[in-house]
Design a protein around this motif. Structure first.
Motif, PDB file in Angstrom:
ATOM      1  N   ASP A   1       1.243  -1.080  -0.315  1.00  5.46           N
ATOM      2  CA  ASP A   1       0.064   0.145   0.260  1.00  5.46           C
ATOM      3  C   ASP A   1       0.948   1.066  -0.387  1.00  5.46           C
ATOM      4  O   ASP A   1       2.181   1.072   0.779  1.00  5.46           O
ATOM      5  CB  ASP A   1      -1.049   0.030   1.578  1.00  5.46           C
ATOM      6  N   GLY A   2       0.646   2.107  -0.956  1.00  6.67           N
ATOM      7  CA  GLY A   2       1.167   3.299  -1.252  1.00  6.67           C
ATOM      8  C   GLY A   2       2.300   3.730  -1.184  1.00  6.67           C
ATOM      9  O   GLY A   2       3.728   4.554  -1.059  1.00  6.67           O
TER      10      GLY A   2
ATOM     11  N   GLY B   1       6.825   1.497   9.014  1.00 10.19           N
ATOM     12  CA  GLY B   1       6.287  -0.527   8.391  1.00 10.19           C
ATOM     13  C   GLY B   1       5.874  -0.032   7.144  1.00 10.19           C
ATOM     14  O   GLY B   1       5.207   0.731   6.500  1.00 10.19           O
ATOM     15  N   LEU B   2       5.884  -1.055   6.470  1.00  8.23           N
ATOM     16  CA  LEU B   2       5.153  -1.538   5.254  1.00  8.23           C
ATOM     17  C   LEU B   2       4.083  -1.509   5.201  1.00  8.23           C
ATOM     18  O   LEU B   2       3.201  -2.472   5.891  1.00  8.23           O
ATOM     19  CB  LEU B   2       6.550  -2.728   4.249  1.00  8.23           C
ATOM     20  N   LYS B   3       2.936  -1.209   4.889  1.00  4.53           N
ATOM     21  CA  LYS B   3       1.736  -1.791   4.850  1.00  4.53           C
ATOM     22  C   LYS B   3       1.394  -2.149   3.405  1.00  4.53           C
ATOM     23  O   LYS B   3       1.937  -2.232   2.659  1.00  4.53           O
ATOM     24  CB  LYS B   3       0.354  -0.792   4.647  1.00  4.53           C
ATOM     25  N   CYS B   4       0.378  -3.546   3.122  1.00  7.59           N
ATOM     26  CA  CYS B   4       0.279  -4.695   2.829  1.00  7.59           C
ATOM     27  C   CYS B   4      -1.399  -5.035   2.151  1.00  7.59           C
ATOM     28  O   CYS B   4      -1.411  -4.996   3.438  1.00  7.59           O
ATOM     29  CB  CYS B   4       1.080  -5.603   2.154  1.00  7.59           C
ATOM     30  N   SER B   5      -2.241  -4.891   0.886  1.00  9.26           N
ATOM     31  CA  SER B   5      -3.204  -5.327   1.158  1.00  9.26           C
ATOM     32  C   SER B   5      -2.951  -6.586   0.714  1.00  9.26           C
ATOM     33  O   SER B   5      -2.443  -7.225  -0.515  1.00  9.26           O
ATOM     34  CB  SER B   5      -4.368  -4.287   0.255  1.00  9.26           C
ATOM     35  N   ILE B   6      -3.721  -7.806   1.174  1.00  9.00           N
ATOM     36  CA  ILE B   6      -3.584  -9.525   0.594  1.00  9.00           C
ATOM     37  C   ILE B   6      -4.781  -9.807   0.700  1.00  9.00           C
ATOM     38  O   ILE B   6      -6.142  -9.778   1.064  1.00  9.00           O
ATOM     39  CB  ILE B   6      -2.565 -10.197   1.876  1.00  9.00           C
ATOM     40  N   GLY B   7      -4.812 -10.759  -0.660  1.00 14.00           N
ATOM     41  CA  GLY B   7      -6.241 -11.438  -1.098  1.00 14.00           C
ATOM     42  C   GLY B   7      -5.573 -12.958  -1.033  1.00 14.00           C
ATOM     43  O   GLY B   7      -4.734 -13.120  -1.730  1.00 14.00           O
TER      44      GLY B   7
END
Length: 395
Positions: A245-246, A339-345
């Motif tokens: 994300d971002g 930290g790193l943000k992440c979208s997960i499917g």
């Protein structure tokens, strides 16, 4: 040329050590071949001796029987315990040389009226067959030859012993020189083989792995994951898509160097959380697909994909993915303070479902649902079908 290079046939000790496995294999193969030949020779002499043919008297039957049995036992040990023989190949080489050269010395002593021929042949054969170090092989041949000359003068007339000494001086000089040249050529072949192997491995890495993260690249992943789906028999597998994300903002504000660092750290986190670090340090051709617990790849940009295998169903899959997300959120490095943000499917793959493209599309839908729901979260495709967004019921 330095002495240490001469001792290792013109190569340094480190290069020689890199070839040790092939040296051991070569020595073991030659141990078997030379001993099979020696067993055959002893068997023929045993027959000649028993029948009093070609001047070989029956008195020598015990001598040939003893060496026949020794060489047979030695061959059985080397043949049946090949790993042990390779591991201790140097010891087996010198045991075999002792057997063969002592045979040549004793045969010479038993023929006091003839100049020796068998010993000269055996010392040439053993020197060309076996590899150790130049120093030890030279000391072995000189030591055995000293015993040979001693027995020659002890049991033969001076003129015949003198002839043996003359013949040995010529043969020994030639044997030592040929040993160096011949084994140097062998070491050169081993070095070329390992260099070619290294080049092949490097090409495999370049063609199969993403250079920035060390994960599989897109093409290799879909090829290998397809094989994994067919051969792995675990209770549950899931295809997971990760999208940072971002990331565009990281590149625009902090620069592409920090952006590359973010991708590297994300790839490392995924690799370590899935327990794939050791696997990815080996050749793909050595992977056992039936035993893999997952795969991970970088699809391109800031998008990653993984196949996760487990024995205990959805709960374990969810724990693994949560761990990855938490690890990403905890990452701290220059420019990234929170930290790193992440979208997960995530989508489940049923046994017998070999359509990886379809699973990828389902995971992609779930990943975009995570983006729309506020980012930095996990969505299961099956939950979306039920009208839910989040970590709800099994799909």
């Amino acid at each position: 040329m330095h002495g240490r290079n001469l001792n290792y046939y013109g190569y340094d000790k480190e290069t020689y050590a890199e070839c040790s496995e092939m040296i051991s294999q070569t020595n073991r193969n030659n141990l078997i071949g030379l001993n099979v030949w020696f067993i055959g020779v002893n068997f023929l002499y045993l027959i000649f001796s028993a029948l009093n043919l070609f001047g070989v008297t029956q008195e020598r039957v015990p001598f040939y029987v003893v060496y026949f049995l020794i060489s047979l036992a030695f061959s059985i040990v080397v043949g049946c315990f090949h790993k042990f023989a390779e591991k201790h190949s140097v010891i087996f080489v010198y045991i075999n040389m002792t057997i063969l050269l002592s045979y040549g010395i004793l045969v010479s002593a038993l023929q006091p009226y003839l100049a020796a021929t068998i010993y000269l042949f055996l010392i040439a054969v053993t020197a060309l067959a076996y590899i150790d170090t130049m120093l030890r092989m030279t000391l072995m041949t000189i030591s055995a030859s000293t015993v040979f000359i001693y027995t020659s003068y002890k049991f033969k007339t001076f003129s015949i012993a003198y002839q043996d000494t003359y013949n040995l001086a010529i043969v020994l000089t030639l044997v030592i020189a040929l040993h160096y040249v011949f084994q140097r050529m062998r070491i050169q072949q081993f070095v070329l083989y390992y260099r070619n192997l290294q080049i092949q491995n490097e090409l495999e890495v370049k063609s199969s792995f993403d250079m920035l993260t060390g994960l599989l690249n897109r093409g290799s992943f879909f090829s290998i994951a397809d094989e994994l789906l067919r051969k792995n028999d675990v209770d549950m597998m899931a295809v997971c898509l990760f999208d940072l994300d971002g990331f565009k903002q990281i590149n625009d504000v902090l620069g592409h160097q920090i952006g590359d660092k973010a991708i590297q750290e994300a790839g490392r986190a995924i690799l370590e959380c899935l327990g794939l670090k050791e696997l990815y340090s080996t050749k793909i051709s050595d992977w056992e697909f039936a035993r893999l617990n997952g795969l991970a790849a970088r699809l391109g940009g800031d998008e990653f994909i993984a196949v996760v295998c487990c024995e205990n169903g959805r709960g374990d899959i969810l724990n693994i993915i949560k761990n990855i997300l938490e690890t990403l959120n905890k990452l701290r490095f220059e420019g990234i303070e929170d930290g790193l943000k992440c979208s997960i499917g995530v989508t489940k793959v049923e046994k017998g479902d070999y359509d990886l493209d379809a699973a990828y599309k389902r995971a992609d839908v779930a990943m975009y649902a995570s983006k729309k729901a506020g980012k930095n979260q996990i969505n299961f495709y099956g939950d979306l079908k039920n009208g839910e967004q989040g970590e709800g019921s099994d799909d």
